[in-house]
Design an enzyme around this catalytic site. Structure first.
Site, mmCIF file in Angstrom:
data_model
loop_
_atom_site.group_PDB
_atom_site.id
_atom_site.type_symbol
_atom_site.label_atom_id
_atom_site.label_comp_id
_atom_site.label_asym_id
_atom_site.label_seq_id
_atom_site.Cartn_x
_atom_site.Cartn_y
_atom_site.Cartn_z
ATOM 1 N N LYS A 78 -3.816 18.976 2.647
ATOM 2 C CA LYS A 78 -5.054 18.472 2.547
ATOM 3 C C LYS A 78 -4.787 16.868 2.066
ATOM 4 O O LYS A 78 -5.655 16.006 2.569
ATOM 5 C CB LYS A 78 -5.624 19.336 1.205
ATOM 6 C CG LYS A 78 -5.966 20.650 1.592
ATOM 7 C CD LYS A 78 -6.814 21.346 0.553
ATOM 8 C CE LYS A 78 -6.144 21.553 -0.776
ATOM 9 N NZ LYS A 78 -4.961 22.444 -0.499
ATOM 10 N N THR A 79 -4.046 16.603 1.407
ATOM 11 C CA THR A 79 -3.958 15.087 0.936
ATOM 12 C C THR A 79 -3.296 14.385 2.308
ATOM 13 O O THR A 79 -3.822 13.324 2.479
ATOM 14 C CB THR A 79 -2.627 15.049 -0.059
ATOM 15 O OG1 THR A 79 -3.280 15.655 -1.361
ATOM 16 C CG2 THR A 79 -2.597 13.618 -0.273
ATOM 17 N N ASP A 123 -9.000 14.908 -5.335
ATOM 18 C CA ASP A 123 -8.192 16.047 -4.993
ATOM 19 C C ASP A 123 -8.531 17.143 -6.023
ATOM 20 O O ASP A 123 -9.122 16.424 -7.302
ATOM 21 C CB ASP A 123 -6.640 15.569 -5.401
ATOM 22 C CG ASP A 123 -5.896 17.125 -5.054
ATOM 23 O OD1 ASP A 123 -6.392 17.884 -4.104
ATOM 24 O OD2 ASP A 123 -4.421 16.833 -5.336
ATOM 25 N N THR A 172 -8.588 23.816 -3.921
ATOM 26 C CA THR A 172 -7.882 25.117 -3.843
ATOM 27 C C THR A 172 -8.942 26.207 -4.104
ATOM 28 O O THR A 172 -8.718 27.608 -3.881
ATOM 29 C CB THR A 172 -6.645 25.154 -4.634
ATOM 30 O OG1 THR A 172 -7.054 25.077 -6.129
ATOM 31 C CG2 THR A 172 -5.485 24.234 -4.096
ATOM 32 N N ARG A 231 4.731 22.550 2.535
ATOM 33 C CA ARG A 231 5.438 21.649 1.381
ATOM 34 C C ARG A 231 6.782 22.438 0.735
ATOM 35 O O ARG A 231 7.662 21.927 0.665
ATOM 36 C CB ARG A 231 4.345 21.799 0.233
ATOM 37 C CG ARG A 231 4.830 20.925 -1.039
ATOM 38 C CD ARG A 231 3.636 20.903 -2.262
ATOM 39 N NE ARG A 231 2.537 20.430 -1.939
ATOM 40 C CZ ARG A 231 1.479 20.353 -2.467
ATOM 41 N NH1 ARG A 231 1.355 21.289 -3.338
ATOM 42 N NH2 ARG A 231 0.563 19.515 -2.218
#
Length: 354
Positions: A78-79, A123, A172, A231
């Site tokens: 997402k980032t 975020d 999330t 990640r």
């Protein structure tokens, strides 16, 4: 020093003696692993196509792109996608987070300092204060905010026009966003977990940037243990790199045997279970006969907070079929008994058990 394809000096970490310099190189690694464009981004093909259309249309019409909401589990990019939105449109990027915006004044300070066309990334946007959320409604729709000046009966509302901007929110838990806020996003992207083939592509790219020689079988072994999350894949690859440097004499190469040895050292098994995952499952299987067992009882038994068990551990265990949630508590599945090599119920759960 060697240079990655993104122009970032990687260097040889073994030769570093200055801790500050070592930290800088590790940060450079993190930056190098992030894709810079949608073309470099691996996976999420549907979302990439939707974003490409949205950004291209905005460029053709010479306007700021619509506000974007990125929803999905942690670690799926997402980032990175927020950074790509800014990079693809050649726009500046401002980054913040929901927990950091606890007052309407915090948000007003950020919004009033934006330049035309800037991308604002928030975020964990669902964790913003309610007063800030309400201010954001007007800012997203009309590019203005109302600031209260004074107190009591003499207080007045002063409208402040904002520069056109694109808000990219990441969450999330999209269900925690109030409907008025969620409806103001022009596009909502739902990110899905990666399959092993996509993760192998992520790992191959990262290995090249880290100058790690690794074969296809070794990449597949890592891909099968990283929970469908890039990640985690990159993190495990770095631990494999460290193991190869230490036990391979600095040769900078890794095979499947070194991968298995490294992941065993770091307590990551063939399904991707870590120490806490196994502690939870072994507690259910051995202490409670496979369940059902309540969340609070389970948390006390493994010495962790119940929120950690529910938000971090359980989703993965349920997704891979080792655990089931029932009204009476958590229950281990027959697959869990087989995976841990224990004798237990072999019959699948019936509808009456759920």
């Amino acid at each position: 020093m060697s240079t990655s394809e993104n122009g970032i000096d990687l260097g040889d970490i073994v030769e570093l003696t200055n801790p500050a310099l070592e930290s800088d190189v590790e940060l450079a690694f993190e930056g190098a692993l992030r894709p810079r464009s949608l073309g470099e981004f691996v996976g999420q093909s549907k979302v990439r196509g939707q974003l490409q259309l949205l950004l291209t249309a905005a460029t053709m019409q010479q306007r700021t792109p619509d506000h974007i909401l990125l929803a999905g589990p942690p670690g799926l990019g997402k980032t990175t996608l927020a950074m790509i939105v800014a990079h693809e449109g050649d726009r500046p990027l401002r980054m913040s987070s929901g927990p950091a915006i606890q007052h309407a004044g915090d948000l007003a300070a950020v919004l009033s300092s934006l330049v035309p066309g800037e991308v604002l990334f928030i975020d964990e946007i669902h964790r913003m204060a309610r007063s800030a959320e309400e201010m954001l409604y007007l800012a997203m729709e009309d590019f203005r905010i109302d600031i209260m000046v004074g107190k009591g009966a003499g207080a007045t509302s002063v409208p402040l026009d904002l520069a056109p901007f694109t808000l990219v929110g990441a969450t999330t838990r999209s269900g925690l966003l109030p409907n008025p806020l969620r409806d103001r996003f022009g596009f909502t992207a739902h990110l899905e977990f990666y399959d092993e083939a996509e993760l192998e592509q992520v790992l191959a790219r990262a290995a090249q940037l880290l100058e790690l020689t690794i074969d296809r079988e070794a990449l597949a072994e890592i891909a099968g243990r990283c929970r469908g999350t890039p990640r985690i894949a990159n993190r495990l690859l770095r631990r494999v790199r460290d193991y190869a440097l230490v036990h391979g004499g600095g040769a900078g190469g890794a095979d499947v045997h070194s991968v298995m040895a490294a992941l065993e050292l770091y307590d990551v098994d063939a399904l991707g279970l870590d120490r806490l995952d196994r502690a939870v499952m072994e507690t259910i299987l051995t202490r409670f006969g496979g369940g059902p067992v309540g969340l609070n009882t389970l948390a006390v038994s493994v010495g962790e907070e119940s929120e950690t068990i529910e938000a971090v551990v359980e989703p993965f265990l349920v997704r891979i079929g080792l655990l089931t949630r029932t009204p009476r508590g958590r229950v281990a599945t027959p697959q869990a008994w087989r995976h841990f090599g224990l004798s237990g119920p072999e019959a699948a759960l019936t509808l009456d058990d759920l």
